[in-house]
Design a protein around this motif. Structure first.
Motif, PDB file in Angstrom:
ATOM      1  N   ILE A 185     -13.158 -35.132  41.655  1.00  0.00           N
ATOM      2  CA  ILE A 185     -13.567 -36.118  40.450  1.00  0.00           C
ATOM      3  C   ILE A 185     -15.272 -37.352  41.388  1.00  0.00           C
ATOM      4  CG2 ILE A 185     -13.304 -38.853  40.123  1.00  0.00           C
ATOM      5  CD1 ILE A 185     -12.139 -36.584  38.427  1.00  0.00           C
ATOM      6  N   ALA A 186     -16.000 -37.745  40.475  1.00  0.00           N
ATOM      7  CA  ALA A 186     -17.064 -38.774  41.470  1.00  0.00           C
ATOM      8  C   ALA A 186     -16.757 -39.390  42.166  1.00  0.00           C
ATOM      9  CB  ALA A 186     -18.568 -38.545  40.415  1.00  0.00           C
ATOM     10  N   ASP A 187     -17.327 -39.472  43.965  1.00  0.00           N
ATOM     11  CA  ASP A 187     -16.905 -41.264  44.727  1.00  0.00           C
ATOM     12  C   ASP A 187     -17.735 -42.247  44.674  1.00  0.00           C
ATOM     13  OD1 ASP A 187     -16.826 -42.534  46.425  1.00  0.00           O
ATOM     14  OD2 ASP A 187     -16.455 -40.703  48.318  1.00  0.00           O
ATOM     15  N   VAL A 188     -17.783 -42.732  42.850  1.00  0.00           N
ATOM     16  CA  VAL A 188     -18.404 -44.505  42.816  1.00  0.00           C
ATOM     17  C   VAL A 188     -18.155 -44.712  43.936  1.00  0.00           C
ATOM     18  CG1 VAL A 188     -18.134 -45.258  41.102  1.00  0.00           C
ATOM     19  CG2 VAL A 188     -17.800 -43.748  40.664  1.00  0.00           C
ATOM     20  N   SER A 189     -17.268 -44.989  44.650  1.00  0.00           N
ATOM     21  CA  SER A 189     -16.489 -46.169  45.649  1.00  0.00           C
ATOM     22  C   SER A 189     -17.908 -45.791  47.337  1.00  0.00           C
ATOM     23  CB  SER A 189     -15.213 -46.225  46.081  1.00  0.00           C
ATOM     24  OG  SER A 189     -15.000 -44.570  47.129  1.00  0.00           O
ATOM     25  N   TYR A 190     -18.921 -45.143  47.435  1.00  0.00           N
ATOM     26  CA  TYR A 190     -19.385 -44.955  48.019  1.00  0.00           C
ATOM     27  C   TYR A 190     -20.564 -45.786  47.378  1.00  0.00           C
ATOM     28  CZ  TYR A 190     -22.824 -42.886  50.967  1.00  0.00           C
ATOM     29  OH  TYR A 190     -24.296 -42.820  51.499  1.00  0.00           O
ATOM     30  N   ASP A 202      -9.385 -47.162  38.992  1.00  0.00           N
ATOM     31  CA  ASP A 202      -9.322 -46.409  40.051  1.00  0.00           C
ATOM     32  C   ASP A 202     -10.788 -46.141  40.878  1.00  0.00           C
ATOM     33  OD1 ASP A 202      -9.147 -45.605  37.261  1.00  0.00           O
ATOM     34  OD2 ASP A 202      -9.466 -43.445  37.123  1.00  0.00           O
ATOM     35  N   VAL A 203     -11.401 -46.851  40.942  1.00  0.00           N
ATOM     36  CA  VAL A 203     -11.951 -47.399  42.112  1.00  0.00           C
ATOM     37  C   VAL A 203     -11.286 -47.818  43.274  1.00  0.00           C
ATOM     38  CG1 VAL A 203     -14.296 -48.974  43.241  1.00  0.00           C
ATOM     39  CG2 VAL A 203     -14.604 -47.812  40.853  1.00  0.00           C
ATOM     40  N   HIS A 211      -4.207 -44.287  38.229  1.00  0.00           N
ATOM     41  CA  HIS A 211      -5.215 -43.453  37.475  1.00  0.00           C
ATOM     42  C   HIS A 211      -6.737 -43.511  38.588  1.00  0.00           C
ATOM     43  CE1 HIS A 211      -4.590 -44.823  32.972  1.00  0.00           C
ATOM     44  NE2 HIS A 211      -4.734 -43.847  33.215  1.00  0.00           N
ATOM     45  N   PHE A 212      -6.943 -42.161  38.810  1.00  0.00           N
ATOM     46  CA  PHE A 212      -7.906 -41.469  39.206  1.00  0.00           C
ATOM     47  C   PHE A 212      -9.038 -41.266  39.611  1.00  0.00           C
ATOM     48  CE2 PHE A 212      -8.741 -37.026  41.488  1.00  0.00           C
ATOM     49  CZ  PHE A 212      -9.325 -38.328  42.879  1.00  0.00           C
ATOM     50  N   THR A 213      -8.762 -40.702  38.172  1.00  0.00           N
ATOM     51  CA  THR A 213     -10.447 -39.952  37.126  1.00  0.00           C
ATOM     52  C   THR A 213     -11.191 -39.829  37.090  1.00  0.00           C
ATOM     53  OG1 THR A 213      -8.544 -39.094  35.050  1.00  0.00           O
ATOM     54  CG2 THR A 213      -8.529 -37.263  37.190  1.00  0.00           C
ATOM     55  N   SER A 214     -11.605 -41.259  35.840  1.00  0.00           N
ATOM     56  CA  SER A 214     -12.205 -42.120  35.746  1.00  0.00           C
ATOM     57  C   SER A 214     -12.764 -43.413  36.532  1.00  0.00           C
ATOM     58  CB  SER A 214     -11.802 -42.155  34.367  1.00  0.00           C
ATOM     59  OG  SER A 214     -11.465 -41.142  33.613  1.00  0.00           O
ATOM     60  N   PRO A 215     -13.698 -43.210  38.118  1.00  0.00           N
ATOM     61  CA  PRO A 215     -13.951 -44.498  37.930  1.00  0.00           C
ATOM     62  C   PRO A 215     -14.665 -44.847  37.802  1.00  0.00           C
ATOM     63  CG  PRO A 215     -14.780 -42.436  39.651  1.00  0.00           C
ATOM     64  CD  PRO A 215     -13.969 -41.811  38.573  1.00  0.00           C
ATOM     65  N   THR A 244     -17.871 -36.273  45.795  1.00  0.00           N
ATOM     66  CA  THR A 244     -16.594 -36.163  45.065  1.00  0.00           C
ATOM     67  C   THR A 244     -15.522 -36.284  45.683  1.00  0.00           C
ATOM     68  OG1 THR A 244     -16.138 -34.019  44.942  1.00  0.00           O
ATOM     69  CG2 THR A 244     -17.556 -34.317  44.154  1.00  0.00           C
ATOM     70  N   PHE A 245     -14.248 -37.448  45.524  1.00  0.00           N
ATOM     71  CA  PHE A 245     -12.991 -36.516  45.775  1.00  0.00           C
ATOM     72  C   PHE A 245     -12.881 -35.583  45.412  1.00  0.00           C
ATOM     73  CE2 PHE A 245     -13.425 -41.208  47.263  1.00  0.00           C
ATOM     74  CZ  PHE A 245     -12.179 -40.529  48.098  1.00  0.00           C
ATOM     75  N   SER A 246     -12.179 -34.707  45.938  1.00  0.00           N
ATOM     76  CA  SER A 246     -11.457 -33.126  45.377  1.00  0.00           C
ATOM     77  C   SER A 246      -9.788 -33.287  45.346  1.00  0.00           C
ATOM     78  CB  SER A 246     -12.099 -32.398  45.772  1.00  0.00           C
ATOM     79  OG  SER A 246     -13.466 -32.300  45.858  1.00  0.00           O
TER      80      SER A 246
END
Length: 812
Positions: free
Chosen positions: A422-427, A642-643, A632-636, A475-477
């Motif tokens: 999952i894309a690491d949006v929080s970065y 998710d964030v 919910h983790f998969t749609s940040p 990503t987070f994996s």
């Protein structure tokens, strides 16, 4: 990295977003109902219409003692004088009868109510009918000032999975029937904000279309003169009292206080008000009519009011006095012509408080300015490098924000290593930054038919975080080892030039969708366990309470009567019953759709919550998924929840420091995410309904088979199979000689006797009961965005004379 305080910049309780809590006379003029107003004609000898709100101190004490109850207000969109809040004991909802008892609260507000004495509670009736199962009836009193002032035949019907009954016609002395259904908000997702429900392969009935009621209040209850009056009440059963209450305080004005509608001149041209105010009539009749100063109106409105009869405006409520029937407001904007897609869409977004403005330069400056962006070497050293693995996305070719990917490789021992990435949006969203604040406020992306209102800027969604092929991404994996043994929504085709719908089709839920969904669910579960183990008081989780017991048992009892035994001991058992009960033929699949839709109604909403705010871990469970922990983790990219979970996971993995957030602050964030998610879902439904209404107008009439899902004494509800639309068909809108309601055993039936085309022919008889297949025509009405479902006359095989043997020789 900075650390979030997770505190929202919320308005003080009782203050709607974007509206000052104090409105002085210099803003728009004194209220027509202000006690200081010279307009005595409005008040006459009347005292306050609404009660003064209780003090915060008394409310707090009452809630602690249990003498007061709080809950989210739901107003019946069909009958705006009927409202409910959930009962704390999970039993029948608490009924709030009338605008006066509602005390100026609007739909969605968090209110505090006080139960009325038991002798003021209302009779409740449960109908054992599909389509109206779980609906409860009460007999409201017509003591409402606003009810008297408003023509109820103007009230619109909103389907959306709920069936709203018409105002009872004259001659019907039984209690009115009221919807008590909840939103179905399970977590089985297709990654675009659409839930696919409890049943594998079920159709997502997301088309919601407002429809004006057709029942004529002057029509007799039955056209059949031989029908005794006692037939009128045969649908009623299980009489008892329903708790009734009145609103004494508004804890939080969650309704935006914005509405779309049209402007009218006041009826009394001789009144002082006529020279100062116009009347704003909201499209949503759950919102009160609003006085707006004439200085806010177009300059020629007074002299040419008809020029604006079809113009949509946005109005915001700024005050509602205790002694005034109507609210006071300000016109915010003229949108354009009613019935056109863009003005209607902007109105929907505004009403539901969706921020669709462009991102500011301050927000955009939070993102990397040097493009193309590359991962800093020091960041690579902190992470596991998976760039040599085969990682792929499963998305349509039109997708731009690819925030999830999968991987799978066989290990030497015969097992498989499967990964969800999952894309690491929080970065890219630093805590406390301008971008963080905007994303937290929006909380979710909003998906319309023709466009998306994003939670985050396009640069982040489509480039920095999108897992595009042959690019390096953060990503987070979540990775597992597995043994070798190891879900329909309406889609439109749009004209590229006009943007109008050319046609629609049912979105097919393929095996690839199911594959992705299963792994996303597993990833969400795994992350939920990880963050809860690490932060038992600060984990952001998602729970789904079990369905409302009484509504569910009523539905099970009805199915038993219909010879359809259902196991509702769990979501999985219900799914299995729905799957195994029906065959694969067209009729069976249609019945399955109808029954699946009915069983979604007792379901409650899934909710985000902070683990430290619930003491009983049994309440953490997710009913639909039948798991103890979920998040919910998969749609940040499209969900701020998710964030937050990504930040918690980063801390749990030792990548960042432990979050410095109190459980109550995290719960406020969770509540806001819940509110915005529900608003987003409703906006999506209204957008689909808007486009479908335009499609009926531009391409109709549209014909389809339909299945009956509810039978009343003068009408019946159908599911239009071709489009997934639910509509009500009224007997007095058909060319009938008579119609007759009865119950055969416990099975409701409407017998329709059609007027023959030729007077020499026998009349045609048609029996309407649950699961009957009928042919309908959808056709547009004169009013913008309104359309009706008309039952097609049955063929000659239904003729009453067909049962007699013919003396004539058959033709060759």
């Amino acid at each position: 990295m900075n650390h979030p305080d997770y505190k929202l910049n919320l308005q003080s309780p009782g203050t709607p977003r974007g509206v000052s809590s104090v409105v002085g006379p210099n803003a728009v003029g004194a209220s027509p109902g202000d006690k200081k107003s010279k307009n005595k004609s409005m008040r006459g000898k009347k005292k306050s219409i609404f009660e003064t709100y209780m003090s915060k101190e008394d409310v707090s004490e009452g809630l602690k003692k249990g003498t007061l109850i709080q809950g989210v207000l739901r107003i019946n969109p069909k009958k705006f004088h009927e409202a409910f809040i959930p009962s704390p004991d999970g039993d029948r909802d608490i009924f709030i009868d009338g605008v006066v008892a509602r005390n100026r609260a609007l739909n969605g507000d968090l209110v505090v109510v006080k139960l009325l004495p038991e002798d003021q509670w209302k009779p409740r009736i449960t109908l054992s009918l599909p389509g109206v199962l779980g609906l409860q009836g009460v007999k409201p009193e017509n003591n409402d000032k606003e009810t008297e002032a408003t023509n109820e035949t103007d009230i619109s019907e909103e389907c959306c999975g709920h069936h709203l009954l018409q105002k009872s016609p004259k001659g019907w002395n039984g209690p009115d029937v009221i919807i008590e259904a909840q939103f179905d908000d399970s977590d089985s997702e297709d990654r675009h904000g659409n839930t696919s429900g409890l049943v594998d392969g079920m159709k997502k009935l997301s088309v919601c279309t407002p429809d004006k009621g057709k029942e004529d209040s002057s029509a007799p209850v039955m056209k059949d003169e031989n029908t005794p009056k006692s037939q009128d009440t045969r649908a009623l059963s299980e009489k008892s009292l329903q708790k009734s209450a009145k609103v004494v305080y508004i804890l939080e004005k969650k309704h935006s206080r914005a509405a779309t509608g049209i402007l009218k001149l006041l009826a009394d041209k001789n009144s002082d008000l006529f020279k100062k105010y116009a009347l704003f009539s909201p499209s949503d009749h759950r919102v009160p009519r609003i006085y707006v100063p004439l200085k806010d109106c177009p300059q020629d409105f007074m002299t040419r009011p008809k020029d604006y009869a079809n113009t949509l405006f946005i109005c915001r409520i700024i005050d509602w006095k205790e002694d005034c029937n109507f609210a006071l407001g300000q016109l915010a904007k003229s949108l354009g012509q009613a019935g056109e897609i863009e003005p209607e869409t902007e109105g929907i977004l505004t009403e539901y408080g969706v921020d669709f403005s462009d991102f500011s330069s301050e927000v955009l400056e939070c993102l990397p300015q040097s493009l193309p962006w590359t991962i800093p070497p020091e960041e690579v050293g902190k992470r596991r490098d998976l760039r040599k693995d085969c990682i792929f996305t499963i998305d349509p070719s039109t997708a731009r924000d690819l925030d999830d990917a999968l991987s799978c490789r066989q290990l030497t021992d015969g097992t498989f290593e499967v990964g969800v990435h999952i894309a690491d949006v929080s970065y890219f969203v630093p805590e406390g930054s301008s971008l963080d604040k905007v994303a937290a406020e929006r909380a979710t992306s909003v998906y319309l038919v023709q466009k998306v209102v994003p939670m985050l800027p396009r640069l982040l969604c489509e480039e920095l975080c999108s897992l595009n092929p042959m690019t390096d991404k953060l990503t987070f994996s979540v990775i597992w080892k597995l043994t070798p043994e190891g879900k329909l929504k309406l889609a439109f085709t749009l004209d590229h030039e006009t943007g109008l719908p050319q046609g629609c089709h049912i979105y097919e839920y393929r095996d690839s969708n199911k594959l992705v969904e299963e792994f996303m669910l597993l990833a969400n579960m795994a992350v939920a366990h990880k963050i809860f183990r690490t932060f038992p008081e600060q984990a952001l989780l998602r729970r789904h309470p079990p369905p409302q017991t009484k509504m569910l048992s009523d539905l099970v009892e009805f199915c038993d009567q219909m010879g359809l035994p259902m196991d509702v001991s769990s979501a999985g058992a219900l799914n299995k019953s729905l799957t195994n009960t029906f065959g694969d033929d067209k009729y069976s699949l249609a019945r399955k759709e109808v029954l699946t839709n009915m069983y979604s109604r007792p379901m409650q909403m899934a909710l985000y919550f902070c683990s430290g705010m619930l003491q009983d871990q049994a309440q953490f469970r997710h009913y639909a998924l039948n798991v103890p922990l979920y998040t919910h983790f998969t749609s940040p990219i499209r969900r701020f929840a998710d964030v937050i979970v990504h930040r918690l996971l980063a801390a749990a993995l030792g990548y960042s420091e432990q979050p410095d957030v109190e459980p109550d602050a995290l719960q406020k964030q969770a509540d806001h995410c819940n509110d915005r998610r529900m608003a987003s879902k409703r906006v999506q439904e209204l957008s689909i309904g808007l486009f479908f209404s335009v499609l009926v107008k531009e391409s109709g009439p549209l014909e389809s088979e339909a299945m009956v899902m509810g039978v009343l004494n003068q009408a019946f509800d159908v599911l239009v199979l071709r489009f997934g639309v639910q509509k009500r068909i009224y007997c007095n809108a058909l060319a009938l000689r008579s119609y007759h309601f009865q119950k055969v055993g416990k099975k409701p039936e409407l017998t329709l006797v059609w007027e023959p085309d030729d007077l020499e022919e026998e009349p045609t008889q048609q029996v309407i009961t649950i699961f009957s297949l009928v042919d309908v025509v959808l056709q547009a009405e004169a009013t913008a965005l309104k359309y009706s479902a008309i039952l097609k006359r049955p063929g000659p095989e239904h003729s009453l004379g067909l049962e007699k043997e013919s003396d004539e020789e058959p033709e060759d």
